[in-house]
Write a protein that holds these residues in place. Structure first.
Motif, PDB file in Angstrom:
ATOM      1  N   ASP A   1       0.799  -1.283   0.098  1.00  0.00           N
ATOM      2  CA  ASP A   1      -0.041  -0.098  -0.001  1.00  0.00           C
ATOM      3  C   ASP A   1       0.962   1.244   0.040  1.00  0.00           C
ATOM      4  OD1 ASP A   1      -2.331  -1.339   0.017  1.00  0.00           O
ATOM      5  OD2 ASP A   1      -2.463  -1.528   2.162  1.00  0.00           O
ATOM      6  N   LEU A   2       2.233   1.086   0.112  1.00  0.00           N
ATOM      7  CA  LEU A   2       3.057   2.427  -0.130  1.00  0.00           C
ATOM      8  C   LEU A   2       3.130   2.743  -1.383  1.00  0.00           C
ATOM      9  CD1 LEU A   2       6.147   1.264   2.350  1.00  0.00           C
ATOM     10  CD2 LEU A   2       4.447   3.025   2.686  1.00  0.00           C
ATOM     11  N   THR A   3       3.135   3.995  -1.680  1.00  0.00           N
ATOM     12  CA  THR A   3       2.850   4.331  -3.366  1.00  0.00           C
ATOM     13  C   THR A   3       4.398   4.664  -3.855  1.00  0.00           C
ATOM     14  OG1 THR A   3       2.691   6.763  -2.266  1.00  0.00           O
ATOM     15  CG2 THR A   3       0.955   5.161  -2.877  1.00  0.00           C
ATOM     16  N   TYR A   4       4.541   4.432  -4.796  1.00  0.00           N
ATOM     17  CA  TYR A   4       5.851   4.568  -5.517  1.00  0.00           C
ATOM     18  C   TYR A   4       5.476   4.958  -6.990  1.00  0.00           C
ATOM     19  CZ  TYR A   4       7.386   1.286  -2.086  1.00  0.00           C
ATOM     20  OH  TYR A   4       7.501   0.844  -0.870  1.00  0.00           O
ATOM     21  N   GLY A   5       6.449   5.539  -7.772  1.00  0.00           N
ATOM     22  CA  GLY A   5       6.615   5.683  -9.208  1.00  0.00           C
ATOM     23  C   GLY A   5       7.220   4.306 -10.004  1.00  0.00           C
ATOM     24  N   MET A   6       7.432   4.646 -11.119  1.00  0.00           N
ATOM     25  CA  MET A   6       8.540   3.504 -11.982  1.00  0.00           C
ATOM     26  C   MET A   6       9.152   4.524 -12.771  1.00  0.00           C
ATOM     27  SD  MET A   6       7.751   0.532 -11.295  1.00  0.00           S
ATOM     28  CE  MET A   6       8.227  -0.367 -12.706  1.00  0.00           C
TER      29      MET A   6
ATOM     30  N   THR B   1      12.198   3.675  -6.473  1.00  0.00           N
ATOM     31  CA  THR B   1      12.394   4.211  -5.200  1.00  0.00           C
ATOM     32  C   THR B   1      12.978   5.617  -5.089  1.00  0.00           C
ATOM     33  OG1 THR B   1      14.672   3.142  -5.014  1.00  0.00           O
ATOM     34  CG2 THR B   1      12.836   1.990  -3.964  1.00  0.00           C
ATOM     35  N   VAL B   2      12.783   6.390  -6.181  1.00  0.00           N
ATOM     36  CA  VAL B   2      13.301   7.798  -6.267  1.00  0.00           C
ATOM     37  C   VAL B   2      12.237   8.625  -5.672  1.00  0.00           C
ATOM     38  CG1 VAL B   2      13.303   9.629  -7.949  1.00  0.00           C
ATOM     39  CG2 VAL B   2      14.040   7.382  -8.667  1.00  0.00           C
TER      40      VAL B   2
ATOM     41  N   PHE C   1      23.719   9.902 -11.725  1.00  0.00           N
ATOM     42  CA  PHE C   1      22.776   9.204 -12.019  1.00  0.00           C
ATOM     43  C   PHE C   1      21.795  10.159 -12.755  1.00  0.00           C
ATOM     44  CE2 PHE C   1      21.327   9.678  -7.805  1.00  0.00           C
ATOM     45  CZ  PHE C   1      20.037  10.051  -7.749  1.00  0.00           C
ATOM     46  N   SER C   2      21.011   9.367 -13.757  1.00  0.00           N
ATOM     47  CA  SER C   2      19.907  10.013 -14.348  1.00  0.00           C
ATOM     48  C   SER C   2      18.344   9.349 -13.890  1.00  0.00           C
ATOM     49  CB  SER C   2      19.876   9.888 -15.866  1.00  0.00           C
ATOM     50  OG  SER C   2      19.927   8.531 -16.446  1.00  0.00           O
ATOM     51  N   VAL C   3      17.277   9.901 -14.261  1.00  0.00           N
ATOM     52  CA  VAL C   3      16.138   9.332 -13.776  1.00  0.00           C
ATOM     53  C   VAL C   3      14.992   9.615 -15.022  1.00  0.00           C
ATOM     54  CG1 VAL C   3      13.999   9.469 -12.103  1.00  0.00           C
ATOM     55  CG2 VAL C   3      16.471   9.904 -11.366  1.00  0.00           C
ATOM     56  N   SER C   4      14.830   8.495 -15.680  1.00  0.00           N
ATOM     57  CA  SER C   4      13.519   8.909 -16.544  1.00  0.00           C
ATOM     58  C   SER C   4      12.467   8.252 -16.016  1.00  0.00           C
ATOM     59  CB  SER C   4      13.920   7.881 -17.785  1.00  0.00           C
ATOM     60  OG  SER C   4      14.991   8.178 -18.546  1.00  0.00           O
ATOM     61  N   ILE C   5      11.431   9.366 -15.953  1.00  0.00           N
ATOM     62  CA  ILE C   5      10.002   9.127 -15.460  1.00  0.00           C
ATOM     63  C   ILE C   5       9.222   8.347 -16.410  1.00  0.00           C
ATOM     64  CG2 ILE C   5       8.222  10.034 -14.304  1.00  0.00           C
ATOM     65  CD1 ILE C   5      10.078  12.443 -13.302  1.00  0.00           C
ATOM     66  N   LEU C   6       8.703   7.217 -16.138  1.00  0.00           N
ATOM     67  CA  LEU C   6       8.090   6.473 -17.256  1.00  0.00           C
ATOM     68  C   LEU C   6       6.469   6.796 -17.105  1.00  0.00           C
ATOM     69  CD1 LEU C   6       9.542   2.856 -16.780  1.00  0.00           C
ATOM     70  CD2 LEU C   6      10.010   4.454 -18.478  1.00  0.00           C
ATOM     71  N   SER C   7       6.110   6.523 -18.442  1.00  0.00           N
ATOM     72  CA  SER C   7       4.557   6.862 -18.613  1.00  0.00           C
ATOM     73  C   SER C   7       3.746   5.528 -18.428  1.00  0.00           C
ATOM     74  CB  SER C   7       4.432   7.358 -20.184  1.00  0.00           C
ATOM     75  OG  SER C   7       2.899   7.512 -20.684  1.00  0.00           O
TER      76      SER C   7
ATOM     77  N   TYR D   1       3.709   2.253  -9.553  1.00  0.00           N
ATOM     78  CA  TYR D   1       4.028   1.098  -9.046  1.00  0.00           C
ATOM     79  C   TYR D   1       2.810   0.211  -8.815  1.00  0.00           C
ATOM     80  CZ  TYR D   1       6.960  -2.637  -7.040  1.00  0.00           C
ATOM     81  OH  TYR D   1       7.585  -3.802  -6.794  1.00  0.00           O
ATOM     82  N   ALA D   2       1.642   0.816  -8.567  1.00  0.00           N
ATOM     83  CA  ALA D   2       0.437   0.030  -8.173  1.00  0.00           C
ATOM     84  C   ALA D   2      -0.374  -0.136  -9.520  1.00  0.00           C
ATOM     85  CB  ALA D   2      -0.687   1.074  -7.263  1.00  0.00           C
ATOM     86  N   TYR D   3      -0.202   0.808 -10.453  1.00  0.00           N
ATOM     87  CA  TYR D   3      -0.731   0.592 -11.690  1.00  0.00           C
ATOM     88  C   TYR D   3       0.149  -0.431 -12.401  1.00  0.00           C
ATOM     89  CZ  TYR D   3      -2.704   1.657 -16.339  1.00  0.00           C
ATOM     90  OH  TYR D   3      -3.495   1.608 -17.437  1.00  0.00           O
TER      91      TYR D   3
END
Length: 241
Positions: A8-13, A31-32, A62-68, A147-149
């Motif tokens: 239930d913790l929220t994250y991005g990808m 984990t960004v 480092f680089s971070v590409s934020i995914l769609s 991450y949930a999606y």
């Protein structure tokens, strides 16, 4: 203790890129975290066994590409279930080298950040790298992939090296089909699990990324069908009991 509470913790990808001398590598991560806004500081947690960890420790960037949301499982899995020690994960991928020298993966990315590491923290199996954002750009409009999606809609799985990996203690069962006298028994629609990455093929869902509609049994999948997450072949799947 029910570790599923952690789901239930929220994250991005994201796709995290880094460099070591003239070598480039990238991996998926969820984990960004933005740490503060003035200056803009973010952190990422990376497994010590990953090649990207070695590259970040060496270069300090480092680089971070934020995914769609439209990023297919095959794209995410290519950076998450294969090691840069074995394959060139950037081969055939649309990317550019940023001002830090780290690769920025552009495919299915909404935006990106470039970060110079200011501090790292040893966390047993992982290291958290904290750094200042030195460049950022919005590439296109869209909905970020969460991450949930990724789990609920795309039915993606988690690498065992990820900080958010939670070992399943019991396999998901398949309800038995009850045969009724005088009625034709329906075909059994078994689920199959990839032994490489843990992806489960569910005939009720099909595989939209591979144009497999719902209702196709695993046995009827084309011989050249592969796991949408890691690319494993049909022989690398086992029936979920």
């Amino acid at each position: 203790m029910n570790l599923k509470a952690l789901h239930d913790l929220t994250y991005g990808m994201y796709i995290i890129g880094s460099r070591k001398s003239n070598s480039l590598n990238a991996q998926t991560a969820n984990t960004v975290i933005q740490v503060c806004s003035d200056p803009v500081v973010v952190s990422v947690c990376i497994n010590k066994g990953n090649l990207t960890h070695e590259f970040i420790k060496d270069s300090g960037v480092f680089s971070v590409s934020i995914l769609s949301r439209d990023a297919p499982l095959s794209h995410i899995g290519a950076f998450g279930f294969r090691s840069g020690r074995d394959v060139d994960k950037l081969k055939g991928v649309n990317y550019r080298v940023g001002e830090t020298g780290a690769p920025i993966v552009l495919d299915y990315a909404l935006s990106y950040l470039e970060v110079k590491v200011a501090k790292d923290m040893d966390l047993l199996t992982h290291t958290t790298f904290v750094g200042e954002v030195v460049a950022a750009e919005v590439l296109r409009a869209g909905e970020p992939l969460t991450y949930a999606y990724y789990h609920a809609i795309k039915r993606g799985t988690t690498p065992t090296t990820a900080p958010s990996y939670v070992k399943e203690t019991q396999a998901e069962g398949v309800p038995a089909v009850v045969e009724t006298k005088g009625e034709e028994r329906p075909a059994r629609m078994d689920k199959y699990r990839c032994i490489v990455c843990g992806y489960v093929y569910d005939p009720k869902e099909g595989d939209p990324d591979s144009n497999i509609p719902p209702g196709v049994p695993f046995e009827s999948l084309p011989d050249n069908w592969v796991c949408p997450v890691c690319g494993a072949t049909k022989v690398d799947f086992e029936k979920v009991e």
